[in-house]
Design a protein around this motif. Structure first.
Motif, PDB file in Angstrom:
ATOM      1  N   GLY A  86       0.806  -1.213   0.000  1.00  0.00           N
ATOM      2  CA  GLY A  86       0.000   0.000   0.000  1.00  0.00           C
ATOM      3  C   GLY A  86       0.840   1.264   0.000  1.00  0.00           C
ATOM      4  N   CYS A  87       0.158   2.407  -0.040  1.00  0.00           N
ATOM      5  CA  CYS A  87       0.846   3.700  -0.125  1.00  0.00           C
ATOM      6  C   CYS A  87      -0.011   4.789   0.505  1.00  0.00           C
ATOM      7  CB  CYS A  87       1.130   4.032  -1.586  1.00  0.00           C
ATOM      8  SG  CYS A  87       1.966   5.617  -1.809  1.00  0.00           S
ATOM      9  N   ASP A  88       0.639   5.685   1.245  1.00  0.00           N
ATOM     10  CA  ASP A  88      -0.053   6.814   1.886  1.00  0.00           C
ATOM     11  C   ASP A  88       0.300   8.154   1.245  1.00  0.00           C
ATOM     12  OD1 ASP A  88      -1.222   5.103   3.678  1.00  0.00           O
ATOM     13  OD2 ASP A  88       0.084   5.618   5.370  1.00  0.00           O
ATOM     14  N   LYS A  89       1.090   8.158   0.182  1.00  0.00           N
ATOM     15  CA  LYS A  89       1.608   9.419  -0.337  1.00  0.00           C
ATOM     16  C   LYS A  89       0.613  10.166  -1.229  1.00  0.00           C
ATOM     17  CE  LYS A  89       5.582   9.233   1.690  1.00  0.00           C
ATOM     18  NZ  LYS A  89       5.250   8.143   2.620  1.00  0.00           N
ATOM     19  N   PHE A  90      -0.214   9.464  -1.963  1.00  0.00           N
ATOM     20  CA  PHE A  90      -1.225  10.070  -2.825  1.00  0.00           C
ATOM     21  C   PHE A  90      -0.641  11.092  -3.801  1.00  0.00           C
ATOM     22  CE2 PHE A  90      -3.698   8.353   0.643  1.00  0.00           C
ATOM     23  CZ  PHE A  90      -4.792   7.800  -0.005  1.00  0.00           C
ATOM     24  N   CYS A  91       0.418  10.695  -4.503  1.00  0.00           N
ATOM     25  CA  CYS A  91       0.900  11.532  -5.604  1.00  0.00           C
ATOM     26  C   CYS A  91      -0.243  11.695  -6.595  1.00  0.00           C
ATOM     27  CB  CYS A  91       2.106  10.876  -6.280  1.00  0.00           C
ATOM     28  SG  CYS A  91       3.520  10.638  -5.182  1.00  0.00           S
ATOM     29  N   SER A  92      -0.395  12.882  -7.141  1.00  0.00           N
ATOM     30  CA  SER A  92      -1.584  13.171  -7.943  1.00  0.00           C
ATOM     31  C   SER A  92      -1.657  12.357  -9.229  1.00  0.00           C
ATOM     32  CB  SER A  92      -1.650  14.666  -8.275  1.00  0.00           C
ATOM     33  OG  SER A  92      -0.525  15.063  -9.021  1.00  0.00           O
ATOM     34  N   PHE A  93      -0.498  11.829  -9.698  1.00  0.00           N
ATOM     35  CA  PHE A  93      -0.485  11.059 -10.946  1.00  0.00           C
ATOM     36  C   PHE A  93      -0.663   9.565 -10.725  1.00  0.00           C
ATOM     37  CE2 PHE A  93       3.898  11.624  -9.489  1.00  0.00           C
ATOM     38  CZ  PHE A  93       4.306  10.305  -9.372  1.00  0.00           C
ATOM     39  N   CYS A  94      -0.681   9.120  -9.466  1.00  0.00           N
ATOM     40  CA  CYS A  94      -0.541   7.701  -9.170  1.00  0.00           C
ATOM     41  C   CYS A  94      -1.829   7.080  -8.638  1.00  0.00           C
ATOM     42  CB  CYS A  94       0.589   7.495  -8.159  1.00  0.00           C
ATOM     43  SG  CYS A  94       0.949   5.767  -7.818  1.00  0.00           S
ATOM     44  N   ALA A  95      -2.092   5.841  -9.080  1.00  0.00           N
ATOM     45  CA  ALA A  95      -3.305   5.126  -8.668  1.00  0.00           C
ATOM     46  C   ALA A  95      -3.044   4.090  -7.587  1.00  0.00           C
ATOM     47  CB  ALA A  95      -3.923   4.443  -9.894  1.00  0.00           C
ATOM     48  N   VAL A  96      -1.769   3.917  -7.163  1.00  0.00           N
ATOM     49  CA  VAL A  96      -1.439   2.835  -6.233  1.00  0.00           C
ATOM     50  C   VAL A  96      -2.239   2.879  -4.928  1.00  0.00           C
ATOM     51  CG1 VAL A  96       0.404   1.874  -4.788  1.00  0.00           C
ATOM     52  CG2 VAL A  96       0.826   2.351  -7.196  1.00  0.00           C
ATOM     53  N   PRO A  97      -2.436   4.063  -4.294  1.00  0.00           N
ATOM     54  CA  PRO A  97      -3.220   4.056  -3.050  1.00  0.00           C
ATOM     55  C   PRO A  97      -4.645   3.519  -3.243  1.00  0.00           C
ATOM     56  CG  PRO A  97      -2.028   6.113  -3.268  1.00  0.00           C
ATOM     57  CD  PRO A  97      -1.901   5.399  -4.582  1.00  0.00           C
ATOM     58  N   TYR A  98      -5.142   3.618  -4.474  1.00  0.00           N
ATOM     59  CA  TYR A  98      -6.502   3.154  -4.754  1.00  0.00           C
ATOM     60  C   TYR A  98      -6.528   1.687  -5.194  1.00  0.00           C
ATOM     61  CZ  TYR A  98      -6.733   8.215  -4.936  1.00  0.00           C
ATOM     62  OH  TYR A  98      -6.596   9.548  -4.631  1.00  0.00           O
ATOM     63  N   THR A  99      -5.368   1.159  -5.597  1.00  0.00           N
ATOM     64  CA  THR A  99      -5.321  -0.240  -6.016  1.00  0.00           C
ATOM     65  C   THR A  99      -4.785  -1.159  -4.928  1.00  0.00           C
ATOM     66  OG1 THR A  99      -3.099   0.020  -6.962  1.00  0.00           O
ATOM     67  CG2 THR A  99      -4.973   0.415  -8.433  1.00  0.00           C
ATOM     68  N   ARG A 100      -3.903  -0.623  -4.053  1.00  0.00           N
ATOM     69  CA  ARG A 100      -3.304  -1.445  -2.996  1.00  0.00           C
ATOM     70  C   ARG A 100      -3.666  -0.978  -1.596  1.00  0.00           C
ATOM     71  NH1 ARG A 100       0.609  -5.344  -3.899  1.00  0.00           N
ATOM     72  NH2 ARG A 100       1.195  -5.623  -6.084  1.00  0.00           N
ATOM     73  N   GLY A 101      -4.361   0.150  -1.473  1.00  0.00           N
ATOM     74  CA  GLY A 101      -4.780   0.618  -0.166  1.00  0.00           C
ATOM     75  C   GLY A 101      -3.702   1.390   0.565  1.00  0.00           C
ATOM     76  N   ARG A 102      -3.952   1.666   1.854  1.00  0.00           N
ATOM     77  CA  ARG A 102      -3.017   2.415   2.678  1.00  0.00           C
ATOM     78  C   ARG A 102      -1.844   1.542   3.108  1.00  0.00           C
ATOM     79  NH1 ARG A 102      -5.574   7.212   4.324  1.00  0.00           N
ATOM     80  NH2 ARG A 102      -3.451   7.824   4.907  1.00  0.00           N
ATOM     81  N   GLU A 103      -0.773   2.189   3.542  1.00  0.00           N
ATOM     82  CA  GLU A 103       0.447   1.473   3.894  1.00  0.00           C
ATOM     83  C   GLU A 103       0.253   0.563   5.106  1.00  0.00           C
ATOM     84  OE1 GLU A 103       3.707   4.153   4.433  1.00  0.00           O
ATOM     85  OE2 GLU A 103       3.525   4.996   2.418  1.00  0.00           O
ATOM     86  N   VAL A 104       0.713  -0.660   4.969  1.00  0.00           N
ATOM     87  CA  VAL A 104       0.734  -1.624   6.067  1.00  0.00           C
ATOM     88  C   VAL A 104       2.112  -2.275   6.073  1.00  0.00           C
ATOM     89  CG1 VAL A 104      -0.242  -3.726   7.043  1.00  0.00           C
ATOM     90  CG2 VAL A 104      -1.744  -2.077   5.906  1.00  0.00           C
ATOM     91  N   SER A 105       2.795  -2.223   7.208  1.00  0.00           N
ATOM     92  CA  SER A 105       4.133  -2.793   7.320  1.00  0.00           C
ATOM     93  C   SER A 105       4.062  -4.243   7.785  1.00  0.00           C
ATOM     94  CB  SER A 105       4.972  -1.983   8.313  1.00  0.00           C
ATOM     95  OG  SER A 105       5.149  -0.658   7.870  1.00  0.00           O
ATOM     96  N   ARG A 106       4.863  -5.062   7.150  1.00  0.00           N
ATOM     97  CA  ARG A 106       4.973  -6.467   7.529  1.00  0.00           C
ATOM     98  C   ARG A 106       5.839  -6.587   8.790  1.00  0.00           C
ATOM     99  NH1 ARG A 106       7.970 -11.042   3.753  1.00  0.00           N
ATOM    100  NH2 ARG A 106       7.367 -12.890   4.964  1.00  0.00           N
ATOM    101  N   PRO A 107       5.547  -7.504   9.695  1.00  0.00           N
ATOM    102  CA  PRO A 107       6.362  -7.658  10.900  1.00  0.00           C
ATOM    103  C   PRO A 107       7.835  -7.855  10.562  1.00  0.00           C
ATOM    104  CG  PRO A 107       4.340  -8.914  11.129  1.00  0.00           C
ATOM    105  CD  PRO A 107       4.378  -8.406   9.707  1.00  0.00           C
ATOM    106  N   SER A 108       8.696  -7.102  11.242  1.00  0.00           N
ATOM    107  CA  SER A 108      10.130  -7.143  10.931  1.00  0.00           C
ATOM    108  C   SER A 108      10.740  -8.515  11.186  1.00  0.00           C
ATOM    109  CB  SER A 108      10.870  -6.081  11.746  1.00  0.00           C
ATOM    110  OG  SER A 108      10.633  -6.256  13.135  1.00  0.00           O
ATOM    111  N   ASP A 109      10.260  -9.220  12.201  1.00  0.00           N
ATOM    112  CA  ASP A 109      10.797 -10.555  12.487  1.00  0.00           C
ATOM    113  C   ASP A 109      10.585 -11.481  11.301  1.00  0.00           C
ATOM    114  OD1 ASP A 109      11.605  -9.722  14.947  1.00  0.00           O
ATOM    115  OD2 ASP A 109       9.948 -10.627  16.051  1.00  0.00           O
TER     116      ASP A 109
END
Length: 447
Positions: free
Chosen positions: A153-176
Motif C-alpha cells: 500500500g501507499c499513503d503518499k497520494f501523488c496526484s499522478f498515481c493510482a497505487v493508493p486506490y489499487t493497494r490501499g493504505r500502507e501496512v508494514s509487515r512484521p520485521s521478524d
C-alpha cells in the motif's frame, strides 16, 4: 493439470506472483510456459499503466476464445482500479485481491463464483488480513534472486498515481518475518535479495511504537550479513525522497551486504511541477539527499524515475528536469510519458501536453541519460568488479550479469555452471548502458 501466470507492472506484482504460484502448485497444478496447453491461466494486472491494462484485454480476449474448444479457468488479480474491476468482472472467471490469495483454491473449486458486491466490499479494505498473504511461502522463479515484501500500500497520494486506490493504505509487515525470510534465503544460497514496498523508507511508520523503522530494519539485515558470513547483496525499492533520512544512507555505508545502489525517484526537476504532483518534497531536499549519498557512499550508483509531459509542464519546467538529469548524472532513469489514470487526482485535469511533445521530451532525456551512463561506464574500464552472473548474453558465447551497482556486464564464457555465482570481471570496454570485460577469477562464497 497445468497453469500459466502472466505478471505485468512492477516488481511488487512479480513478487506477488511467486506466492500465487505456490498456492496453485500446492493444488497439484504444474507450470507451463505455453499458455495454450494450460487449464488455468491468470494475470496480475497493473492499472497504474494504460499499456499494461491494454495487454490484459488483449490476453483475456484470446483466452476466452479458447474456451470454445476446451475447458479453461481464468483469473485476474494485482493492482486493479475500480473502473477496471467493473469491466474485468464480465471477462474473467475469478477476481481476487492478494490478501485473499489463501482462498484461491476454494474459488477455483467453485469455478469462480465471484459476486460484484462481495468483491467491492473486499476492495474497500484492501489490506485487511494482508498477513495471511505474507504467510504464503513463495515459489521462487530464480535460484539466486528473490523479492521480499516488507510493506503493502501507499499513503503518499501523488496526484499522478493510482497505487493508493489499487493497494490501499500502507501496512508494514512484521520485521521478524522479514529478517527470518532473508536469513532463510541467504542460507539457501540466494545471492541477490530485494526488499519491496511502495515507499520502503516509510516502513514501520504505520505502527509507531510497535515496530522498528526502516534504518533499523536495514541494520538488522546488515548484522545478519555479518553473522552468516556469506556473500550476498541486499537491495530495496522504492524509497520516497520525503522519508529518506541520512541514517538510511549511513547504515548502507556501514554494512557490506547492503548494496551500494540507490533508486531515488525524482519524477520532475521542477519545484512547481513537484507541488502539482503532490510529491511533498522539493529539489533542495532531493539535492541534499544525493549530496549525502555522494559523500558517504561515493561508489554508489544512482537510479531514478522521471515523468515527462505531466499536466501543465511547460518547456522551462521540462528544462529544469533536464538540468537535474545533468546535475545528478544518473546511471539509469526509467522515463515515462505521462498518461492519466482513472482514480488518480490528475485524471480530473486536462492532459494539455501533446503526445508529440511528450515523445520529444522522452527522446531528449534518453539521449542525456546515455551520455552520463556512458561516461560512468567508461570510467569502469581497466577496473575489476564483482559480478553476479544472471544468464547467457544475447551474443553467443557470452555470459551476462550485474555489478553490485546494477551495471550490465557481459564477458566471454560458455560455463553455464557460473550462472547464479559471483565472479570477478575486469572491464575492457563500455557502451551506453553496459560494459564488457574478461573474467579473471572465480571466488567462492565463504561458507
Amino acid at each position: 493439470m497445468k497453469y500459466h501466470l502472466v505478471s505485468l507492472g512492477c516488481q511488487m506484482n512479480a513478487s506477488d506472483g511467486e506466492r500465487v504460484r505456490s498456492v496453485i502448485e500446492n493444488m497439484g497444478y504444474q507450470w507451463t510456459d505455453n499458455e495454450e496447453e494450460a487449464n488455468l491461466i491468470g494475470i496480475l494486472a497493473c492499472s497504474v499503466r494504460q499499456k499494461a491494462i491494454d495487454k490484459v484485454y488483449s490476453k483475456i480476449h484470446k483466452w476466452n476464445l479458447w474456451k470454445n474448444k476446451r475447458n479453461l479457468i481464468t483469473f485476474v488479480s494485482g493492482c486493479i482500479l475500480p473502473s477496471d474491476l467493473d469491466k474485468f468482472l464480465k471477462l474473467f472467471d475469478i477476481i481476487f485481491q492478494m490478501k485473499d490469495l489463501p482462498k484461491l483454491p476454494e474459488m477455483i473449486q467453485q469455478y469462480g463464483i465471484t459476486t460484484p458486491v462481495g468483491l467491492q466490499q473486499g476492495f474497500d479494505s484492501q489490506n485487511e488480513n494482508i498477513s495471511e498473504f505474507w504467510h504464503v511461502k513463495p515459489s521462487y522463479t530464480s535460484e539466486f534472486e528473490a523479492f521480499v515484501p516488507i510493506q503493502n500500500g501507499c499513503d503518499k497520494f501523488c496526484s499522478f498515481c493510482a497505487v493508493p486506490y489499487t493497494r490501499g493504505r500502507e501496512v508494514s509487515r512484521p520485521s521478524d518475518e522479514i529478517v527470518t525470510e532473508v536469513q532463510s534465503l541467504v542460507e539457501r544460497g540466494f545471492k541477490s535479495i530485494t526488499l519491496l514496498g511502495q515507499n520502503v523508507n516509510s516502513y514501520g511508520l504505520d505502527k509507531k511504537g510497535d515496530e522498528i523503522d526502516f534504518p533499523e530494519l536495514l541494520r538488522r539485515v546488515g548484522n545478519l550479513g555479518n553473522q552468516l558470513n556469506k556473500e550476498f547483496w541486499i537491495y530495496f525499492t522504492s524509497p520516497h525522497p520525503r522519508d529518506m533520512t541520512d541514517e538510511v544512507i549511513e547504515v548502507i555505508a556501514q554494512y557490506k551486504c547492503l548494496a551500494k545502489q540507490i533508486h531515488l525517484p525524482i519524477q520532475s526537476g521542477d519545484d512547481k511541477v513537484l507541488i502539482h504532483m503532490n510529491r511533498k518534497h522539493g529539489m533542495e531536499k532531493y539535492r541534499q539527499i544525493v549530496h549525502t549519498i555522494k559523500c558517504l557512499i561515493p561508489e554508489a550508483t544512482l537510479f531514478t524515475d522521471i515523468i515527462v509531459g505531466f499536466t501543465g509542464e511547460s518547456d522551462d519546467q521540462f528544462e529544469n528536469t533536464r538540468k537535474a538529469m545533468n546535475e545528478f548524472k544518473y546511471n539509469m532513469a526509467y522515463i515515462a510519458m505521462y498518461s492519466p489514470r482513472p482514480g488518480a487526482l490528475s485524471h480530473r485535469w486536462f492532459d494539455d501536453v501533446s503526445l508529440d511533445i511528450k515523445k520529444e521530451r522522452h527522446h531528449i532525456l534518453t539521449q542525456d541519460l546515455k551520455i552520463h551512463s556512458k561516461n560512468y561506464n567508461s570510467s569502469m574500464v581497466g577496473k575489476t568488479y564483482r559480478v553476479l552472473v544472471k544468464g547467457q548474453a544475447k551474443h553467443d558465447g557470452y555470459l551476462a550479469g550485474l555489478t553490485e551497482g546494477r551495471i550490465n556486464v557481459r564477458f566471454l564464457s560458455q560455463e553455464e555452471n557460473l550462472i547464479g555465482q559471483f565472479v570477478d570481471v575486469k572491464i575492457t570496454s563500455a557502451a551506453d548502458f553496459s560494459v564488457e570485460g574478461e573474467m579473471i577469477t572465480i571466488k567462492e562464497s565463504v561458507a
